[in-house]
Enzyme design. Structure first.
Site, PDB file in Angstrom:
ATOM      1  N   CYS A 118       0.826  -1.204   0.000  1.00  0.00           N
ATOM      2  CA  CYS A 118       0.000   0.000   0.000  1.00  0.00           C
ATOM      3  C   CYS A 118       0.868   1.265   0.000  1.00  0.00           C
ATOM      4  CB  CYS A 118      -0.914   0.002   1.229  1.00  0.00           C
ATOM      5  SG  CYS A 118      -2.104  -1.340   1.255  1.00  0.00           S
ATOM      6  N   CYS A 199      -4.276   0.607  -2.516  1.00  0.00           N
ATOM      7  CA  CYS A 199      -4.634   0.686  -1.099  1.00  0.00           C
ATOM      8  C   CYS A 199      -3.778   1.730  -0.408  1.00  0.00           C
ATOM      9  CB  CYS A 199      -4.470  -0.683  -0.428  1.00  0.00           C
ATOM     10  SG  CYS A 199      -2.819  -1.411  -0.605  1.00  0.00           S
TER      11      CYS A 199
END
Length: 310
Positions: A118, A199
């Site tokens: 992420c 993300c």
């Protein structure tokens, strides 16, 4: 054109001889010149048509890039490059050049699954050159071109032939000619996968020197934005960057960027927006250091450095 122009200049140098030429010779010269230009036009047209066909040696390029990726770029990965190519080839050949859907590539994408940590996802629209410079400097960023599929097929062209078993190396349609274009369908699926994988905090780089910097018809506006998940993405950090010399058309509070922010809010995303990112300005100034805005930026950095040293 340059050859013809230089010939005319040499003709002018022997103008005395040209005056004594007969009208018949002049007429012959004109006729020959017209024929030569017609032949050159046909040759140029043929070359332009050939450039629109499947990229020559596409298999060697794509498979070679795959091996380079798993050997040097990301050696922790293990993929069967030959199998990926077979799945790609099966999706494209035996199909008309306007009849390759996203679904046709599913087997290929199943053969090359990929995830990434992420906070590293960088999306962009109409800022390709600056995006690559930005990603190279801020090295933790990851773009679609950094995925295996993006690395393999970046800047390549391809299409098949319904009546033949191979690629069409003579001509392929433009993307705008059909919705199920073989190149468009692959990048649409790749963009969808990339967005769904995103993300943490993500970054979007948009061009403030054009109208509709956020364009619903672009790959970001039509595919990637819809693929983002507000439950996986913490913040969408928008960076609007205009050319140093302008025009300055859009910003965080003006133009289509406002529409993007409203869309994000309606879907529950948290967001930030900046249109004066210093790193992006420095990257532009490296390419064009004589711009007045670059001098201002340099003076500001020097002043800040002096304050720090004290």
């Amino acid at each position: 054109m340059h050859t013809h122009a230089s010939f005319l200049r040499r003709s002018e140098a022997v103008q005395g001889l040209a005056i004594t030429s007969s009208s018949k010779t002049s007429a012959s010269f004109v006729a020959i010149s017209v024929r030569l230009w017609f032949i050159m036009l046909l040759l140029c047209t043929g070359q332009l048509g050939a450039q629109l066909g499947t990229t020559p040696n596409i298999k060697h390029i794509a498979v070679g890039r795959c091996y380079n990726y798993i050997t040097l770029v990301n050696p922790s990965l293990s993929y069967d490059c030959e199998d990926i190519w077979r799945q790609f080839e099966e999706a494209v050949v035996h199909q008309s050049s306007c009849n390759v859907t996203v679904e046709d590539y599913h087997h290929m994408f199943y053969a090359m699954p990929q995830t990434w940590p992420c906070d590293r996802f960088l999306f962009w629209s109409k800022t390709r050159t600056l995006m690559h410079s930005y990603a190279a400097v801020v090295r933790h960023f990851w773009t679609l071109e950094d995925t295996l599929v993006g690395y393999m097929f970046n800047d390549l062209i391809w299409c098949g032939q319904e009546e033949d078993s191979g690629f069409d190396f003579s001509s392929c349609p433009e993307w705008s000619a059909c919705r199920n274009h073989p190149v468009y369908s692959l990048w649409r699926q790749a963009s969808q996968n990339f967005a769904e994988m995103a993300c943490g905090n993500i970054t979007v780089l948009l061009n403030g020197s054009i109208a509709n910097a956020f364009n619903r018809k672009s790959m970001f506006g039509s595919v990637e934005l819809d693929g983002l998940n507000p439950h996986r993405v913490n913040y969408v950090n928008i960076k609007v960057v205009a050319n140093l010399e302008g025009p300055f058309i859009e910003s965080c509070g003006q133009g289509s960027i406002v529409d993007l922010i409203q869309t994000l809010q309606s879907r529950g995303f948290r967001w930030t927006c900046t249109d004066n990112d210093q790193t992006l300005m420095i990257l532009q100034c490296i390419q064009n250091p004589k711009q007045s805005s670059c001098q201002t930026c340099a003076n500001s950095l020097l002043h800040r450095g002096n304050l720090t040293s004290h």
